[in-house]
Design a protein around this motif. Structure first.
Motif, PDB file in Angstrom:
ATOM      1  N   ASP A   1      -0.273   6.360  -7.036  1.00 36.79           N
ATOM      2  CA  ASP A   1       0.763   7.009  -7.497  1.00 36.79           C
ATOM      3  C   ASP A   1       1.742   6.106  -8.187  1.00 36.79           C
ATOM      4  OD1 ASP A   1       2.407   9.810  -7.120  1.00 36.79           O
ATOM      5  OD2 ASP A   1       3.697   8.222  -6.453  1.00 36.79           O
ATOM      6  N   CYS A   2       2.122   4.940  -7.627  1.00 35.71           N
ATOM      7  CA  CYS A   2       2.996   3.989  -8.292  1.00 35.71           C
ATOM      8  C   CYS A   2       2.630   3.502  -9.487  1.00 35.71           C
ATOM      9  CB  CYS A   2       3.143   2.815  -7.237  1.00 35.71           C
ATOM     10  SG  CYS A   2       4.692   1.777  -7.699  1.00 35.71           S
ATOM     11  N   VAL A   3       1.444   3.588  -9.708  1.00 34.44           N
ATOM     12  CA  VAL A   3       1.083   3.039 -11.066  1.00 34.44           C
ATOM     13  C   VAL A   3       1.059   4.163 -12.078  1.00 34.44           C
ATOM     14  CG1 VAL A   3      -1.154   2.567 -12.352  1.00 34.44           C
ATOM     15  CG2 VAL A   3      -0.765   1.259 -10.480  1.00 34.44           C
ATOM     16  N   ARG A   4       0.877   5.122 -11.605  1.00 35.16           N
ATOM     17  CA  ARG A   4       1.004   6.659 -12.563  1.00 35.16           C
ATOM     18  C   ARG A   4       2.394   7.074 -12.839  1.00 35.16           C
ATOM     19  NH1 ARG A   4      -2.553  11.065 -11.087  1.00 35.16           N
ATOM     20  NH2 ARG A   4      -1.851  11.928 -13.177  1.00 35.16           N
ATOM     21  N   SER A   5       3.406   6.845 -11.855  1.00 38.59           N
ATOM     22  CA  SER A   5       4.810   7.595 -11.876  1.00 38.59           C
ATOM     23  C   SER A   5       5.603   6.705 -12.668  1.00 38.59           C
ATOM     24  CB  SER A   5       5.208   7.488 -10.552  1.00 38.59           C
ATOM     25  OG  SER A   5       6.418   8.145 -10.453  1.00 38.59           O
ATOM     26  N   ASP A   6       6.383   7.322 -13.650  1.00 39.17           N
ATOM     27  CA  ASP A   6       7.480   6.527 -14.231  1.00 39.17           C
ATOM     28  C   ASP A   6       8.809   6.741 -13.788  1.00 39.17           C
ATOM     29  OD1 ASP A   6       5.724   6.086 -16.508  1.00 39.17           O
ATOM     30  OD2 ASP A   6       5.907   8.220 -17.500  1.00 39.17           O
ATOM     31  N   ASN A   7       8.930   7.698 -12.706  1.00 38.34           N
ATOM     32  CA  ASN A   7      10.084   7.819 -12.012  1.00 38.34           C
ATOM     33  C   ASN A   7      10.120   6.832 -10.825  1.00 38.34           C
ATOM     34  OD1 ASN A   7      11.161   9.202 -14.028  1.00 38.34           O
ATOM     35  ND2 ASN A   7      10.264  11.242 -12.935  1.00 38.34           N
ATOM     36  N   VAL A   8      10.488   5.835 -10.740  1.00 39.64           N
ATOM     37  CA  VAL A   8      10.364   4.936  -9.468  1.00 39.64           C
ATOM     38  C   VAL A   8      11.754   4.306  -9.531  1.00 39.64           C
ATOM     39  CG1 VAL A   8       9.380   3.021  -8.539  1.00 39.64           C
ATOM     40  CG2 VAL A   8       8.068   4.612  -9.921  1.00 39.64           C
ATOM     41  N   ARG A   9      12.068   4.102  -8.160  1.00 42.86           N
ATOM     42  CA  ARG A   9      13.924   3.368  -8.183  1.00 42.86           C
ATOM     43  C   ARG A   9      13.890   2.089  -8.498  1.00 42.86           C
ATOM     44  NH1 ARG A   9      17.412   7.165  -5.196  1.00 42.86           N
ATOM     45  NH2 ARG A   9      16.079   8.880  -4.642  1.00 42.86           N
TER      46      ARG A   9
ATOM     47  N   TYR B   1       4.931  -2.476  -5.330  1.00 45.64           N
ATOM     48  CA  TYR B   1       3.486  -2.995  -5.072  1.00 45.64           C
ATOM     49  C   TYR B   1       3.434  -3.865  -3.818  1.00 45.64           C
ATOM     50  CZ  TYR B   1       2.419  -1.360  -9.947  1.00 45.64           C
ATOM     51  OH  TYR B   1       2.562  -0.527 -10.967  1.00 45.64           O
ATOM     52  N   LEU B   2       4.617  -4.825  -3.965  1.00 49.31           N
ATOM     53  CA  LEU B   2       4.415  -5.917  -2.698  1.00 49.31           C
ATOM     54  C   LEU B   2       4.611  -4.838  -1.448  1.00 49.31           C
ATOM     55  CD1 LEU B   2       6.533  -8.627  -4.394  1.00 49.31           C
ATOM     56  CD2 LEU B   2       3.915  -8.514  -3.816  1.00 49.31           C
ATOM     57  N   VAL B   3       5.503  -3.910  -1.524  1.00 48.48           N
ATOM     58  CA  VAL B   3       5.725  -3.142  -0.295  1.00 48.48           C
ATOM     59  C   VAL B   3       4.835  -2.609   0.349  1.00 48.48           C
ATOM     60  CG1 VAL B   3       7.290  -1.443   0.828  1.00 48.48           C
ATOM     61  CG2 VAL B   3       8.476  -3.223  -0.617  1.00 48.48           C
ATOM     62  N   ILE B   4       4.020  -2.038  -0.553  1.00 48.65           N
ATOM     63  CA  ILE B   4       2.724  -0.890  -0.237  1.00 48.65           C
ATOM     64  C   ILE B   4       1.683  -2.042   0.316  1.00 48.65           C
ATOM     65  CG2 ILE B   4       0.923   0.351  -1.293  1.00 48.65           C
ATOM     66  CD1 ILE B   4       3.293   1.593  -3.189  1.00 48.65           C
ATOM     67  N   ILE B   5       1.352  -3.076  -0.446  1.00 53.08           N
ATOM     68  CA  ILE B   5       0.218  -4.076   0.287  1.00 53.08           C
ATOM     69  C   ILE B   5       0.549  -4.797   1.375  1.00 53.08           C
ATOM     70  CG2 ILE B   5      -1.162  -5.988  -0.713  1.00 53.08           C
ATOM     71  CD1 ILE B   5      -0.738  -4.777  -3.510  1.00 53.08           C
ATOM     72  N   PHE B   6       1.651  -5.396   1.696  1.00 59.00           N
ATOM     73  CA  PHE B   6       1.944  -6.306   2.585  1.00 59.00           C
ATOM     74  C   PHE B   6       2.629  -5.594   3.779  1.00 59.00           C
ATOM     75  CE2 PHE B   6       1.501  -8.940  -1.191  1.00 59.00           C
ATOM     76  CZ  PHE B   6       0.532  -9.778  -0.657  1.00 59.00           C
ATOM     77  N   VAL B   7       3.207  -4.445   3.607  1.00 59.07           N
ATOM     78  CA  VAL B   7       3.808  -3.754   4.845  1.00 59.07           C
ATOM     79  C   VAL B   7       2.958  -2.497   5.273  1.00 59.07           C
ATOM     80  CG1 VAL B   7       5.879  -2.738   5.749  1.00 59.07           C
ATOM     81  CG2 VAL B   7       6.183  -4.287   3.850  1.00 59.07           C
ATOM     82  N   ASN B   8       2.187  -2.967   6.537  1.00 57.49           N
ATOM     83  CA  ASN B   8       1.022  -2.043   7.030  1.00 57.49           C
ATOM     84  C   ASN B   8       1.875  -0.625   7.425  1.00 57.49           C
ATOM     85  OD1 ASN B   8      -0.994  -4.014   6.438  1.00 57.49           O
ATOM     86  ND2 ASN B   8      -0.645  -4.959   8.437  1.00 57.49           N
ATOM     87  N   ILE B   9       1.058   0.163   7.018  1.00 58.17           N
ATOM     88  CA  ILE B   9       1.204   1.448   7.170  1.00 58.17           C
ATOM     89  C   ILE B   9       2.701   2.111   6.931  1.00 58.17           C
ATOM     90  CG2 ILE B   9       1.420   3.271   9.185  1.00 58.17           C
ATOM     91  CD1 ILE B   9      -0.906   2.150  10.453  1.00 58.17           C
ATOM     92  N   ILE B  10       3.625   1.386   7.151  1.00 58.75           N
ATOM     93  CA  ILE B  10       5.134   1.710   6.830  1.00 58.75           C
ATOM     94  C   ILE B  10       5.090   1.677   5.462  1.00 58.75           C
ATOM     95  CG2 ILE B  10       7.407   1.133   7.414  1.00 58.75           C
ATOM     96  CD1 ILE B  10       5.934   2.567   9.778  1.00 58.75           C
ATOM     97  N   GLY B  11       4.706   0.676   4.790  1.00 58.83           N
ATOM     98  CA  GLY B  11       5.071   0.361   3.353  1.00 58.83           C
ATOM     99  C   GLY B  11       4.761   1.593   2.222  1.00 58.83           C
TER     100      GLY B  11
END
Length: 67
Positions: A30-38, A45-55
């Motif tokens: 979703d992050c790769v495809r989305s143009d509307n990210v804060r 990418y770092l938050v999603i990969i390195f913060v388990n489940i909560i990221g």
């Protein structure tokens, strides 16, 4: 090492690992495809990969800009 792996209760750990993997893949896709990210995408990418489940959950709640 085999003794250590034998001590793990896989009935509990396996569903959590599957949940983490599914959330991470869906959030990254979703992050790769989305143009509307804060924030810059590399931060998410770092938050999603390195913060388990909560990221990934934090990305879906706070990372997307609502139209």
């Amino acid at each position: 090492m085999e003794e250590l792996l034998g001590l793990i209760d896989w009935a509990i750990v396996a569903p959590l690992l599957a949940l983490q993997l599914i959330l991470m893949v869906v959030a990254l896709f979703d992050c790769v495809r989305s143009d509307n990210v804060r924030e810059p995408k590399w931060v998410w990418y770092l938050v999603i990969i390195f913060v388990n489940i909560i990221g990934p959950i934090v990305y879906f709640v706070f990372g997307k800009v609502k139209d």
